[in-house]
Design a protein around this motif. Structure first.
Motif, PDB file in Angstrom:
ATOM      1  N   ALA A   1      35.274  12.010  20.094  1.00  0.00           N
ATOM      2  CA  ALA A   1      36.383  12.425  19.241  1.00  0.00           C
ATOM      3  C   ALA A   1      36.151  11.957  17.808  1.00  0.00           C
ATOM      4  N   MET A   2      35.611  10.740  17.656  1.00  0.00           N
ATOM      5  CA  MET A   2      35.331  10.226  16.321  1.00  0.00           C
ATOM      6  C   MET A   2      34.238  11.056  15.660  1.00  0.00           C
ATOM      7  N   GLU A   3      33.212  11.406  16.415  1.00  0.00           N
ATOM      8  CA  GLU A   3      32.137  12.215  15.859  1.00  0.00           C
ATOM      9  C   GLU A   3      32.655  13.592  15.456  1.00  0.00           C
ATOM     10  N   LYS A   4      33.516  14.172  16.282  1.00  0.00           N
ATOM     11  CA  LYS A   4      34.072  15.483  15.965  1.00  0.00           C
ATOM     12  C   LYS A   4      34.914  15.389  14.699  1.00  0.00           C
ATOM     13  N   GLN A   5      35.724  14.346  14.621  1.00  0.00           N
ATOM     14  CA  GLN A   5      36.581  14.162  13.451  1.00  0.00           C
ATOM     15  C   GLN A   5      35.724  13.957  12.199  1.00  0.00           C
ATOM     16  N   LYS A   6      34.653  13.180  12.331  1.00  0.00           N
ATOM     17  CA  LYS A   6      33.755  12.941  11.198  1.00  0.00           C
ATOM     18  C   LYS A   6      33.106  14.256  10.780  1.00  0.00           C
ATOM     19  N   SER A   7      32.664  15.034  11.751  1.00  0.00           N
ATOM     20  CA  SER A   7      32.040  16.328  11.465  1.00  0.00           C
ATOM     21  C   SER A   7      33.028  17.254  10.769  1.00  0.00           C
ATOM     22  N   ASP A   8      34.280  17.270  11.240  1.00  0.00           N
ATOM     23  CA  ASP A   8      35.312  18.096  10.621  1.00  0.00           C
ATOM     24  C   ASP A   8      35.562  17.663   9.172  1.00  0.00           C
ATOM     25  N   LYS A   9      35.579  16.343   8.940  1.00  0.00           N
ATOM     26  CA  LYS A   9      35.785  15.830   7.584  1.00  0.00           C
ATOM     27  C   LYS A   9      34.615  16.232   6.688  1.00  0.00           C
ATOM     28  N   ASP A  10      33.384  16.144   7.224  1.00  0.00           N
ATOM     29  CA  ASP A  10      32.212  16.528   6.442  1.00  0.00           C
ATOM     30  C   ASP A  10      32.261  18.010   6.079  1.00  0.00           C
ATOM     31  N   LYS A  11      32.680  18.846   7.032  1.00  0.00           N
ATOM     32  CA  LYS A  11      32.782  20.283   6.763  1.00  0.00           C
ATOM     33  C   LYS A  11      33.828  20.551   5.692  1.00  0.00           C
ATOM     34  N   ALA A  12      34.974  19.874   5.788  1.00  0.00           N
ATOM     35  CA  ALA A  12      36.044  20.059   4.804  1.00  0.00           C
ATOM     36  C   ALA A  12      35.583  19.604   3.418  1.00  0.00           C
ATOM     37  N   LYS A  13      34.871  18.499   3.381  1.00  0.00           N
ATOM     38  CA  LYS A  13      34.371  17.980   2.107  1.00  0.00           C
ATOM     39  C   LYS A  13      33.365  18.961   1.508  1.00  0.00           C
ATOM     40  N   GLY A  14      32.483  19.515   2.338  1.00  0.00           N
ATOM     41  CA  GLY A  14      31.512  20.502   1.870  1.00  0.00           C
ATOM     42  C   GLY A  14      32.193  21.763   1.358  1.00  0.00           C
ATOM     43  N   ARG A  15      33.246  22.170   2.037  1.00  0.00           N
ATOM     44  CA  ARG A  15      33.998  23.354   1.625  1.00  0.00           C
ATOM     45  C   ARG A  15      34.679  23.107   0.268  1.00  0.00           C
ATOM     46  N   LYS A  16      35.261  21.920   0.071  1.00  0.00           N
ATOM     47  CA  LYS A  16      35.907  21.590  -1.198  1.00  0.00           C
ATOM     48  C   LYS A  16      34.884  21.602  -2.335  1.00  0.00           C
ATOM     49  N   TYR A  17      33.703  21.067  -2.056  1.00  0.00           N
ATOM     50  CA  TYR A  17      32.642  21.039  -3.063  1.00  0.00           C
ATOM     51  C   TYR A  17      32.268  22.470  -3.468  1.00  0.00           C
ATOM     52  N   SER A  18      32.032  23.310  -2.481  1.00  0.00           N
ATOM     53  CA  SER A  18      31.639  24.702  -2.749  1.00  0.00           C
ATOM     54  C   SER A  18      32.721  25.442  -3.528  1.00  0.00           C
ATOM     55  N   GLU A  19      33.971  25.239  -3.140  1.00  0.00           N
ATOM     56  CA  GLU A  19      35.079  25.899  -3.832  1.00  0.00           C
ATOM     57  C   GLU A  19      35.164  25.453  -5.290  1.00  0.00           C
ATOM     58  N   ALA A  20      34.954  24.158  -5.540  1.00  0.00           N
ATOM     59  CA  ALA A  20      35.015  23.643  -6.906  1.00  0.00           C
ATOM     60  C   ALA A  20      33.873  24.218  -7.751  1.00  0.00           C
ATOM     61  N   ILE A  21      32.689  24.309  -7.189  1.00  0.00           N
ATOM     62  CA  ILE A  21      31.544  24.873  -7.915  1.00  0.00           C
ATOM     63  C   ILE A  21      31.806  26.347  -8.237  1.00  0.00           C
ATOM     64  N   LEU A  22      32.300  27.097  -7.257  1.00  0.00           N
ATOM     65  CA  LEU A  22      32.590  28.519  -7.482  1.00  0.00           C
ATOM     66  C   LEU A  22      33.653  28.705  -8.562  1.00  0.00           C
ATOM     67  N   LYS A  23      34.675  27.887  -8.559  1.00  0.00           N
ATOM     68  CA  LYS A  23      35.735  27.979  -9.560  1.00  0.00           C
ATOM     69  C   LYS A  23      35.174  27.684 -10.954  1.00  0.00           C
ATOM     70  N   ALA A  24      34.341  26.640 -11.025  1.00  0.00           N
ATOM     71  CA  ALA A  24      33.744  26.276 -12.307  1.00  0.00           C
ATOM     72  C   ALA A  24      32.854  27.409 -12.824  1.00  0.00           C
ATOM     73  N   GLU A  25      32.076  28.005 -11.957  1.00  0.00           N
ATOM     74  CA  GLU A  25      31.195  29.098 -12.368  1.00  0.00           C
ATOM     75  C   GLU A  25      32.001  30.315 -12.829  1.00  0.00           C
ATOM     76  N   ALA A  26      33.104  30.591 -12.150  1.00  0.00           N
ATOM     77  CA  ALA A  26      33.957  31.717 -12.553  1.00  0.00           C
ATOM     78  C   ALA A  26      34.551  31.466 -13.932  1.00  0.00           C
ATOM     79  N   LEU A  27      34.990  30.246 -14.205  1.00  0.00           N
ATOM     80  CA  LEU A  27      35.540  29.909 -15.518  1.00  0.00           C
ATOM     81  C   LEU A  27      34.459  29.993 -16.592  1.00  0.00           C
ATOM     82  N   ALA A  28      33.253  29.540 -16.278  1.00  0.00           N
ATOM     83  CA  ALA A  28      32.153  29.604 -17.244  1.00  0.00           C
ATOM     84  C   ALA A  28      31.809  31.054 -17.555  1.00  0.00           C
ATOM     85  N   THR A  29      31.813  31.907 -16.542  1.00  0.00           N
ATOM     86  CA  THR A  29      31.543  33.328 -16.738  1.00  0.00           C
ATOM     87  C   THR A  29      32.586  33.949 -17.658  1.00  0.00           C
TER      88      THR A  29
END
Length: 185
Positions: free
Chosen positions: A100-128
């Motif tokens: 359960a801890m590993e699953k929770q850690k994996s879920d947190k890592d996925k969420a963190k990766g998703r937040k990173y990607s979303e922030a990069i995409l938003k920044a690129e859209a603003l730069a464009t």
């Protein structure tokens, strides 16, 4: 003949972790039945309740002389079985918790990766759209994503170049600047 003090010393030397419940009954005028139930309340496995009591029948003289020789091995086997059941259950619980801890850690890592990607995409859209200051601000923070620090810093540098003029790369003097006149005496 066995003495009471010796009886309890021998029980103590059996090295068992379970509780022994002894039931002693007179079967006939010359025979006694001793029933020994091995119990361990710490074991959560209900299968422990299936283990029957160990029964020993004999004359008082036979029981005095051979009681411990006859009960030691079966009692230790039952105690070992119950202990193994408990260890097995504890191992399962630990594995389940870790899973359960590993699953929770994996879920947190996925969420963190998703937040990173979303922030990069938003920044690129603003730069464009030419909004470089907003794009710089929208970038994820290096402290939150140290594994992407180099990529984030490159983006920051790229955006900074667009909104911070470089004084050292100024162009040629423009025609709007007044010309200097030479003085002729």
């Amino acid at each position: 003949m066995m003495e009471t003090a010796n009886f309890f010393r021998q029980i103590a030397h059996m090295d068992i972790n379970s509780k022994l419940t002894l039931s002693i009954a007179k079967a006939t005028e010359t025979t006694i039945v001793v029933s020994i139930l091995v119990e361990n309340d710490n074991c959560g496995d209900k299968a422990k309740n299936i283990i029957p009591p160990f029964n020993l029948t004999g004359s008082p003289e036979e029981l005095d002389s051979g009681f411990f020789a006859h009960i030691k091995k079966p009692v230790q086997m039952a105690d070992g079985l119950i202990s193994n059941m408990q260890n097995f259950l504890q191992g399962l619980e630990k594995a389940q918790a870790n899973s359960a801890m590993e699953k929770q850690k994996s879920d947190k890592d996925k969420a963190k990766g998703r937040k990173y990607s979303e922030a990069i995409l938003k920044a690129e859209a603003l730069a464009t759209a030419g909004k470089y200051k907003e794009a710089w601000t929208a970038l994820p923070k290096v402290g939150d994503y140290p594994e992407h620090a180099e990529h984030i810093r490159k983006k920051q540098d790229s955006y900074e170049k667009q909104f911070a003029p470089d004084l050292w790369s100024a162009s040629e003097p423009s025609a709007e600047q007044p010309e200097q006149q030479e003085l002729n005496p």
